[in-house]
Design an enzyme around this catalytic site. Sequence first.
Site, PDB file in Angstrom:
ATOM      1  N   VAL A  14     -38.550  21.662  93.432  1.00 34.15           N
ATOM      2  CA  VAL A  14     -39.377  21.100  94.503  1.00 34.15           C
ATOM      3  C   VAL A  14     -38.485  20.428  95.564  1.00 34.15           C
ATOM      4  CG1 VAL A  14     -41.273  19.530  95.069  1.00 34.15           C
ATOM      5  CG2 VAL A  14     -41.317  20.797  92.918  1.00 34.15           C
ATOM      6  N   LYS A 105     -46.493  12.273  88.355  1.00 36.70           N
ATOM      7  CA  LYS A 105     -47.788  11.921  87.745  1.00 36.70           C
ATOM      8  C   LYS A 105     -47.616  11.169  86.422  1.00 36.70           C
ATOM      9  CE  LYS A 105     -46.567  16.330  86.671  1.00 36.70           C
ATOM     10  NZ  LYS A 105     -46.577  17.725  86.978  1.00 36.70           N
ATOM     11  N   GLU A 129     -49.095  12.418  96.968  1.00 40.31           N
ATOM     12  CA  GLU A 129     -49.966  13.592  97.119  1.00 40.31           C
ATOM     13  C   GLU A 129     -49.577  14.733  96.176  1.00 40.31           C
ATOM     14  OE1 GLU A 129     -52.844  13.994  99.405  1.00 40.31           O
ATOM     15  OE2 GLU A 129     -52.939  15.392  97.742  1.00 40.31           O
ATOM     16  N   GLY A 187     -41.323  29.141  86.414  1.00 39.91           N
ATOM     17  CA  GLY A 187     -40.979  27.764  86.804  1.00 39.91           C
ATOM     18  C   GLY A 187     -42.179  26.848  87.016  1.00 39.91           C
ATOM     19  N   ASP A 201     -50.133  16.679  80.570  1.00 39.57           N
ATOM     20  CA  ASP A 201     -49.962  16.756  82.030  1.00 39.57           C
ATOM     21  C   ASP A 201     -51.325  16.637  82.732  1.00 39.57           C
ATOM     22  OD1 ASP A 201     -48.230  17.547  84.465  1.00 39.57           O
ATOM     23  OD2 ASP A 201     -49.863  19.009  84.515  1.00 39.57           O
ATOM     24  N   LYS A 205     -52.691  13.557  85.256  1.00 36.83           N
ATOM     25  CA  LYS A 205     -53.326  13.783  86.567  1.00 36.83           C
ATOM     26  C   LYS A 205     -54.728  13.190  86.597  1.00 36.83           C
ATOM     27  CE  LYS A 205     -50.567  17.911  87.361  1.00 36.83           C
ATOM     28  NZ  LYS A 205     -50.449  19.348  87.048  1.00 36.83           N
ATOM     29  N   GLY A 302     -45.974  25.189  91.699  1.00 32.98           N
ATOM     30  CA  GLY A 302     -45.122  26.074  92.491  1.00 32.98           C
ATOM     31  C   GLY A 302     -44.403  25.287  93.560  1.00 32.98           C
TER      32      GLY A 302
HETATM   33  N1  HSE Z   1     -46.615  21.844  84.996  1.00 34.29           N
HETATM   34  C1  HSE Z   1     -47.517  21.515  86.042  1.00 34.29           C
HETATM   35  C2  HSE Z   1     -48.654  22.517  86.039  1.00 34.29           C
HETATM   36  C3  HSE Z   1     -46.788  21.539  87.364  1.00 34.29           C
HETATM   37  O1  HSE Z   1     -48.475  23.592  85.464  1.00 34.29           O
HETATM   38  O2  HSE Z   1     -49.703  22.251  86.589  1.00 34.29           O
HETATM   39  C4  HSE Z   1     -47.586  21.007  88.509  1.00 34.29           C
HETATM   40  O3  HSE Z   1     -47.948  19.670  88.321  1.00 34.29           O
END
Ligand code: HSE
Length: 431
Positions: A14, A105, A129, A187, A201, A205, A302
């Site tokens: 990123v 996050k 964001e 990736g 994850d 979020k 991405g």
């Molecule tokens: N690993 C996370 C996903 C990356 O696949 O959503 C983006 O936050």
Amino acid sequence: MRKIYLGLLGFGNVGAGVIKILKSRGSLLRNKIGCDLVLKRICDKNLVSKRDVAVPRELLTTDANQILNDPNIDIVIELIGGIHPAKEFIEEALRKGKYVVTANKALLAEEGKEIFDLVKRHEKSIYFEASVGAGIPIIKALKEGLSADRFRRIFGILNGTTNFILSEMSERRVDFSQALAQAKRYGFAERDARLDIGGIDSLHKLIVLVYLCFGRLVSLNEVFVDGIQRISLLDVGYAEELGYEIKLLSVAERQADELELRVHPTLIPQEHLLAKVRGINNAIYVSTDLAGDLLFFGPGAGRAAAASAVVSDLQEAALDLQAGLFRRRFFATEDKTIKGLRPIDKSRSRYYIRFMVVDKPGVLAAIAGVLAKFDISIASVTQKERKRAKVVPIVMVVHEVRERDLRLAMKRIGTLKVIKEPPVTIRIEQI
Ligand code: HSE
């Protein structure tokens, strides 16, 4: 023209994307912001790996202090990820009077309180964001676009990797591990992909979104979370036969004066829009009393998408900085009509259940007997003949049941000798 100096912590995927945008869209940004964004220093512990973006050698360092202690650097961009040392770097940046842009996050969800307190104390701002939904401007929509709204619920697909895996399983019938390997190659996955597949994850979020919608920074252990690691091709196939797609759903829902929070795989009717969200896309439904029902959709992972969100934060930070503003607006206001979190035990749902059983007389009756004891009513049963197989799947759909009763029943059924694997249970969401 005024110059605003940036320091980048983390020259990964990123980070490289952000540098590319700054290089290629410099004049566009200058016109919008009215100043030049100048990348003064880039820090990464690994300066050996090849990147596909060229930067002058003198910008690179392995020492974060060269950014944190540089009085000319106005904005620190943190793209290291994880808790340490990202947390210490962000704290130091705030203490040194810098604005912070981050995509982290995990850090916001797990250590948000300390970070936000520090932001307030130093009257600076933090912009995030890119932390949810990559390029989907969901954070700005929640904090600015819906300022006066009271939120009823926010739910959806918040993780691109797991959605990609489930889509691959459904569309190409590749198994879980092959699909995961593919996501890693592209990736999308976290450095530790267990965070994706275990639902953590998504949980991170969800916590960020809940903070913005309801003004509560909840802890990880207050939210029910289940990942997709136990979903097999068998489940994907049976779900489709029953008219559903399996999705990893994150839900925050007001139930009277309580808030129900959960992350888990879910059977979604094939005709629902969420069932049609494929690949790395995310989709977030927001329901409020004023704006009504809104849907945000787009790539949730991405490089370009995440970098787009980071650069939009740079614009906001640069505008604030020029105006000398301490922006309060990202601090969510606590929704006092919510008295507490609703225990998951009280939550009700229909369920898909897959048992792996020995194929012999009386098995179905034994399972049905336990379900009856817990007052769980069967809506449908499927058992297909499998030649020569000793262990066969029985798939049931049960009518609405309390989570707690289902769990107790499954525990009891799991002890039956004829049951060969822990039952797989997946909610069927009424949406
Ligand atoms: N690993 C996370 C996903 C990356 O696949 O959503 C983006 O936050």
